[in-house]
Scaffold this motif. Structure first.
Motif, PDB file in Angstrom:
ATOM      1  N   ARG A   1       0.861  -1.242   0.119  1.00  0.00           N
ATOM      2  CA  ARG A   1       0.285  -0.133   0.005  1.00  0.00           C
ATOM      3  C   ARG A   1       0.879   1.306   0.081  1.00  0.00           C
ATOM      4  O   ARG A   1       1.121   1.593   1.079  1.00  0.00           O
ATOM      5  CB  ARG A   1      -1.077   0.018   1.161  1.00  0.00           C
ATOM      6  CG  ARG A   1      -1.904  -1.245   1.013  1.00  0.00           C
ATOM      7  CD  ARG A   1      -2.872  -1.189   2.211  1.00  0.00           C
ATOM      8  NE  ARG A   1      -3.841  -2.142   2.178  1.00  0.00           N
ATOM      9  CZ  ARG A   1      -4.981  -2.317   1.277  1.00  0.00           C
ATOM     10  NH1 ARG A   1      -5.216  -0.992   0.675  1.00  0.00           N
ATOM     11  NH2 ARG A   1      -5.744  -3.238   1.094  1.00  0.00           N
ATOM     12  N   TRP A   2       1.110   1.661  -1.298  1.00  0.00           N
ATOM     13  CA  TRP A   2       2.179   2.815  -1.619  1.00  0.00           C
ATOM     14  C   TRP A   2       1.567   3.823  -2.365  1.00  0.00           C
ATOM     15  O   TRP A   2       2.219   4.562  -2.625  1.00  0.00           O
ATOM     16  CB  TRP A   2       3.529   2.387  -1.976  1.00  0.00           C
ATOM     17  CG  TRP A   2       4.117   1.467  -1.204  1.00  0.00           C
ATOM     18  CD1 TRP A   2       4.208   0.322  -0.389  1.00  0.00           C
ATOM     19  CD2 TRP A   2       5.736   1.733  -0.625  1.00  0.00           C
ATOM     20  NE1 TRP A   2       4.964  -0.228   0.508  1.00  0.00           N
ATOM     21  CE2 TRP A   2       6.188   0.670   0.284  1.00  0.00           C
ATOM     22  CE3 TRP A   2       6.692   2.865  -1.065  1.00  0.00           C
ATOM     23  CZ2 TRP A   2       7.411   0.738   0.812  1.00  0.00           C
ATOM     24  CZ3 TRP A   2       7.772   3.002  -0.165  1.00  0.00           C
ATOM     25  CH2 TRP A   2       8.006   1.752   0.672  1.00  0.00           C
ATOM     26  N   TYR A   3       0.364   3.714  -2.623  1.00  0.00           N
ATOM     27  CA  TYR A   3      -0.246   4.532  -3.435  1.00  0.00           C
ATOM     28  C   TYR A   3      -1.350   5.514  -2.733  1.00  0.00           C
ATOM     29  O   TYR A   3      -2.058   4.953  -1.788  1.00  0.00           O
ATOM     30  CB  TYR A   3      -1.196   4.103  -4.625  1.00  0.00           C
ATOM     31  CG  TYR A   3      -0.105   3.251  -5.621  1.00  0.00           C
ATOM     32  CD1 TYR A   3       0.506   3.672  -6.625  1.00  0.00           C
ATOM     33  CD2 TYR A   3       0.206   1.896  -5.019  1.00  0.00           C
ATOM     34  CE1 TYR A   3       1.177   3.103  -7.371  1.00  0.00           C
ATOM     35  CE2 TYR A   3       1.124   1.006  -5.723  1.00  0.00           C
ATOM     36  CZ  TYR A   3       1.641   1.933  -7.233  1.00  0.00           C
ATOM     37  OH  TYR A   3       2.462   1.151  -8.033  1.00  0.00           O
ATOM     38  N   SER A   4      -1.424   6.812  -2.928  1.00  0.00           N
ATOM     39  CA  SER A   4      -2.357   7.637  -2.248  1.00  0.00           C
ATOM     40  C   SER A   4      -3.803   7.196  -2.539  1.00  0.00           C
ATOM     41  O   SER A   4      -4.053   7.025  -3.658  1.00  0.00           O
ATOM     42  CB  SER A   4      -1.990   9.170  -2.608  1.00  0.00           C
ATOM     43  OG  SER A   4      -2.115   9.288  -3.921  1.00  0.00           O
TER      44      SER A   4
ATOM     45  N   ARG B   1      -6.090  12.020   6.278  1.00  0.00           N
ATOM     46  CA  ARG B   1      -6.570  11.073   5.447  1.00  0.00           C
ATOM     47  C   ARG B   1      -5.668  11.190   4.374  1.00  0.00           C
ATOM     48  O   ARG B   1      -5.392  10.149   3.285  1.00  0.00           O
ATOM     49  CB  ARG B   1      -7.920  11.482   4.819  1.00  0.00           C
ATOM     50  CG  ARG B   1      -7.676  13.060   4.699  1.00  0.00           C
ATOM     51  CD  ARG B   1      -9.303  13.610   4.256  1.00  0.00           C
ATOM     52  NE  ARG B   1      -8.931  15.029   3.969  1.00  0.00           N
ATOM     53  CZ  ARG B   1     -10.313  15.756   3.630  1.00  0.00           C
ATOM     54  NH1 ARG B   1     -11.324  15.365   3.737  1.00  0.00           N
ATOM     55  NH2 ARG B   1      -9.820  17.233   3.496  1.00  0.00           N
ATOM     56  N   PHE B   2      -4.800  12.191   4.217  1.00  0.00           N
ATOM     57  CA  PHE B   2      -3.750  12.420   3.104  1.00  0.00           C
ATOM     58  C   PHE B   2      -4.289  12.412   1.642  1.00  0.00           C
ATOM     59  O   PHE B   2      -3.867  11.700   0.907  1.00  0.00           O
ATOM     60  CB  PHE B   2      -2.623  11.453   3.234  1.00  0.00           C
ATOM     61  CG  PHE B   2      -1.311  12.290   3.000  1.00  0.00           C
ATOM     62  CD1 PHE B   2      -0.781  13.410   3.453  1.00  0.00           C
ATOM     63  CD2 PHE B   2      -0.451  11.718   1.945  1.00  0.00           C
ATOM     64  CE1 PHE B   2       0.299  14.235   3.038  1.00  0.00           C
ATOM     65  CE2 PHE B   2       0.700  12.295   1.432  1.00  0.00           C
ATOM     66  CZ  PHE B   2       1.061  13.482   1.919  1.00  0.00           C
ATOM     67  N   GLN B   3      -5.449  13.115   1.477  1.00  0.00           N
ATOM     68  CA  GLN B   3      -6.044  13.185   0.247  1.00  0.00           C
ATOM     69  C   GLN B   3      -4.921  14.398  -0.454  1.00  0.00           C
ATOM     70  O   GLN B   3      -4.120  14.919   0.267  1.00  0.00           O
ATOM     71  CB  GLN B   3      -7.341  13.561   0.108  1.00  0.00           C
ATOM     72  CG  GLN B   3      -8.120  12.436   0.639  1.00  0.00           C
ATOM     73  CD  GLN B   3     -10.021  12.516   0.689  1.00  0.00           C
ATOM     74  OE1 GLN B   3     -10.263  13.548   0.292  1.00  0.00           O
ATOM     75  NE2 GLN B   3     -10.410  11.567   1.320  1.00  0.00           N
TER      76      GLN B   3
ATOM     77  N   ILE C   1     -11.033  15.345  12.363  1.00  0.00           N
ATOM     78  CA  ILE C   1     -12.012  14.931  11.635  1.00  0.00           C
ATOM     79  C   ILE C   1     -11.834  14.244  10.412  1.00  0.00           C
ATOM     80  O   ILE C   1     -12.933  13.433  10.074  1.00  0.00           O
ATOM     81  CB  ILE C   1     -13.099  15.956  11.480  1.00  0.00           C
ATOM     82  CG1 ILE C   1     -12.545  17.222  10.521  1.00  0.00           C
ATOM     83  CG2 ILE C   1     -13.427  16.666  13.001  1.00  0.00           C
ATOM     84  CD1 ILE C   1     -13.640  18.266  10.256  1.00  0.00           C
ATOM     85  N   TYR C   2     -10.740  14.428   9.964  1.00  0.00           N
ATOM     86  CA  TYR C   2     -10.561  13.640   8.485  1.00  0.00           C
ATOM     87  C   TYR C   2     -10.263  12.062   8.319  1.00  0.00           C
ATOM     88  O   TYR C   2     -10.547  11.456   7.410  1.00  0.00           O
ATOM     89  CB  TYR C   2      -9.341  14.376   7.849  1.00  0.00           C
ATOM     90  CG  TYR C   2      -9.307  15.967   7.678  1.00  0.00           C
ATOM     91  CD1 TYR C   2     -10.381  16.640   7.177  1.00  0.00           C
ATOM     92  CD2 TYR C   2      -8.467  16.777   8.320  1.00  0.00           C
ATOM     93  CE1 TYR C   2     -10.825  17.728   6.813  1.00  0.00           C
ATOM     94  CE2 TYR C   2      -8.713  18.079   8.051  1.00  0.00           C
ATOM     95  CZ  TYR C   2      -9.688  18.737   7.471  1.00  0.00           C
ATOM     96  OH  TYR C   2     -10.083  19.970   7.539  1.00  0.00           O
ATOM     97  N   GLY C   3     -10.008  11.631   9.612  1.00  0.00           N
ATOM     98  CA  GLY C   3      -9.652  10.054   9.396  1.00  0.00           C
ATOM     99  C   GLY C   3      -8.356   9.913   9.131  1.00  0.00           C
ATOM    100  O   GLY C   3      -7.310  10.790   8.798  1.00  0.00           O
TER     101      GLY C   3
END
Length: 657
Positions: free
Chosen positions: A37-40, A176-178, A499-501
């Motif tokens: 799991r290395w992809y945003s 969440r790192f969106q 709040i973002y997760g």
């Protein structure tokens, strides 16, 4: 005492340490996880890379490919988070495609960027401050300062740790790192490089170092618009460093001051550096013009979404534009340094001390800073100001070099960091003071400036401890301060509510599927008669968000801001009906319309049997006269932009031909 390592050896050692640091940060924050799991989670940047490899700036030329916060200018779908990060990812993707394992893990590319920025900062600090000795005439050799070397090595390393483990940055990586968070994280990485280049310029102001600083400052805006302000602050600080460079090597110049001696050999290189800075901005202007139709537009007045108050404020106007300065300053101070109640309610009141009662879109989603940052920051600014204004004991070669004086490289580095921090903080404060929308994550744009100011204060404390004559006392003071700093960093970096997760990185297969879904299209068909007569018709065109704000229940009610897509508009005509007993006044003259970036001229307002007919002229700009165009409507006075009920208008028909 063992000799300091050579430049090349030191560089390789620090590069290895920087990459280990970066890998540790990625694992510790959960950005990368086991199972590949290395992809945003959000593929915005990967979609832009795919577009660049296809030879275009637009993600797609099909409006059905619009997604939340995308925009539709110049006949294409565009993302609004800049081209800087996709350009960084581009060579990695080319390599991955050549080797048959595309797409390249974008979080790995993020880690490489973080590692390189850490290496730049570590190398600049250790080489310019620790390894490079101050140049002092032999007959004035000072009593050793910054000794023993091991103590100062630890102290300088902790200064770097303050920036590399800056708690708000680590907390950001644990969200969440969106794409919203990724842009800010890359901004901080770029800011670390700016700090490194400033330190190198302070240590030895050569043309090449000045050019590097100006070039990097010029391209910052490609990553995030607020980096333009950081770049301006860095260039101004660089000019100040050049103008005030008074190293001992300038001593003894007959008939010329040290300041003149420092400036004259590099007069033309200074102009070259400024041209590099302007060139980076010019490139940004051109790409903005090609993408959004205006060189000064970054897409934030064009993005498509369903947050109607935010849409209204960014397209038309907003009450906070006239907020009194003291009230606006109290609100910004509260957002930066005081405790906040986190919520998804963008128009809630009493979220933090100092919040204004004026309507404003506010997203209070994660912690920012606390008063300890303010104390450390003010200490750094004060110490840097004292060093920057202190009279040089050996100016113009008059007077010996004293042991109490910090070496020139240290003094210039501390002063430069403080000056940059102050200028950048001032510019960002002016930018956000009355901004139409605000969020706690926007406050993280201050991170490079705050880290610089706090580093300056830390280095000054080290110099003060270094002057203590007793070696045991010096070790005790340095050790106590170091332990306190490490404890503060650990305490500040602990997991906090937001709040973002948490991060949700994807596998390669999930990343490929999400990108395909992200770019998927469907047939698009606008009414051939050039009109909509009910809220269902725009939604049936196949264009996402077409008809947003034109509610289906109650039938035809209009929200404060409305999005409609039209085809080659010759005019814009609205058939409206007042909703009886609505508490918000129904003023037809308050209704405004714009196509893209152009405000439409209202031609007439007529009374009809059902209500009102409002007609706007066709757009004047040719780029808005042909093809599918977004229309934005403001339906209420600006003081009601946040209203969700009690709205005064029902729309029966929209006609554009």
């Amino acid at each position: 005492m063992p000799a300091a390592p050579g430049r090349r050896t030191l560089g390789w050692i620090l590069l290895l340490q920087a990459m280990v640091y970066s890998a540790g940060v990625l694992v510790f924050t959960g950005l990368v996880q086991s199972g590949g799991r290395w992809y945003s989670y959000q593929p915005e940047y990967r979609a832009q890379v795919a577009a660049l490899l296809a030879g275009r700036l637009a993600l797609s030329h099909d409006p059905s490919a619009l997604r939340f916060d995308h925009c539709w200018p110049q006949g294409g779908v565009h993302q609004v988070w800049g081209l800087g990060v996709p350009l960084w990812l581009l060579p990695f993707e080319v390599l991955a495609r050549a080797m048959g394992f595309a797409p390249f893990p974008d979080l790995a590319a993020f880690g490489i960027a973080l590692g390189l920025a850490a290496w730049c900062l570590l190398f600049s600090l250790l080489h310019e401050i620790l390894v490079r000795p101050p140049v002092v005439p032999a007959h004035e050799a000072p009593t050793p300062v910054l000794q023993p070397r091991a103590l100062w090595l630890c102290w300088t390393g902790l200064a770097a740790a303050l920036a590399l483990f800056f708690p708000p940055f680590l907390r950001l990586l644990r969200t969440r790192f969106q794409v919203y968070e990724q842009a800010i994280a890359y901004e901080y990485i770029a800011g670390l490089v700016l700090l490194a280049l400033l330190i190198r310029l302070a240590g030895r102001p050569t043309p090449s170092r000045w050019w590097a600083l100006c070039g990097w400052a010029g391209v910052g805006g490609w990553i995030r618009p607020t980096l333009v302000l950081h770049g301006i602050a860095a260039v101004l600080t660089g000019l100040w460093l050049l103008a005030n460079h008074r190293g001992p090597e300038c001593a003894g110049a007959e008939g010329r001051t040290a300041r003149t001696r420092a400036l004259s050999p590099v007069r033309h290189p200074i102009i070259t550096g400024l041209l590099l800075f302007v060139l980076g901005g010019a490139g940004l202007y051109v790409t903005n013009a090609l993408r959004f139709g205006d060189g000064f537009e970054f897409g934030h007045r064009l993005n498509i979404q369903s947050l109607y108050g935010s849409l209204y404020a960014t397209r038309f106007d907003h009450p906070f534009a006239t907020e009194p300065l003291p009230s606006a300053a109290r609100e910004l101070f509260g957002l930066l340094f005081l405790e906040k109640r986190l919520t998804w309610d963008w128009y809630a009141t009493n979220l933090f001390p100092g919040q204004s009662s004026t309507v404003r879109w506010r997203e209070i989603g994660l912690p920012t800073y606390d008063p300890t940052y303010l104390v450390l920051l003010l200490s750094g600014w004060g110490a840097a100001l004292a060093l920057a204004t202190r009279r040089d004991r050996h100016r113009n070669g008059h007077g010996p070099f004293h042991a109490a004086d910090p070496p020139p490289a240290v003094r210039q580095a501390i002063a430069g960091l403080g000056v940059y921090s102050g200028i950048a903080t001032f510019l960002l404060t002016a930018f956000y003071l009355r901004n139409c929308v605000i969020a706690t994550r926007y406050m993280l744009d201050f991170m490079p400036a705050f880290a610089a100011g706090m580093m300056a204060g830390w280095l000054v404390v080290g110099l003060a401890c270094d002057r203590v004559p007793s070696a045991s006392m010096r070790v005790t003071l340095l050790g106590t301060a170091g332990i306190a700093l490490v404890a503060w960093l650990a305490w500040q970096s602990r997991a906090m509510h937001q709040i973002y997760g948490e991060p949700r990185p994807q596998t390669r297969a999930e990343a490929i599927a999400s990108l395909q879904k992200h770019l998927a299209t469907q047939p698009v068909a606008l009414p051939p008669n050039g009109r909509y007569t009910n809220p269902e018709e725009p939604r049936a065109t196949g264009i996402p968000f077409n008809g947003a704000g034109w509610e289906r229940n109650p039938e035809g009610m209009l929200m404060p801001c409305v999005i409609l897509f039209v085809d080659s508009p010759h005019l814009l005509e609205l058939e409206l009906e007042e909703i009886s007993e609505a508490p918000i006044p129904a003023d037809p003259h308050a209704i405004r319309a714009r196509v893209g970036l152009e405000m439409l001229k209202r031609e007439s307002v007529e009374r009809t049997e059902r209500g009102w007919r409002i007609r706007f002229a066709a757009p004047r700009r040719r780029c808005y006269q042909e093809g599918i165009q977004p229309v934005f409507l403001a339906t209420v006075p600006r003081s009601f932009l946040a209203a969700q009920e009690g709205l005064p208008w029902r729309l029966h028909q929209v006609r554009w031909r």
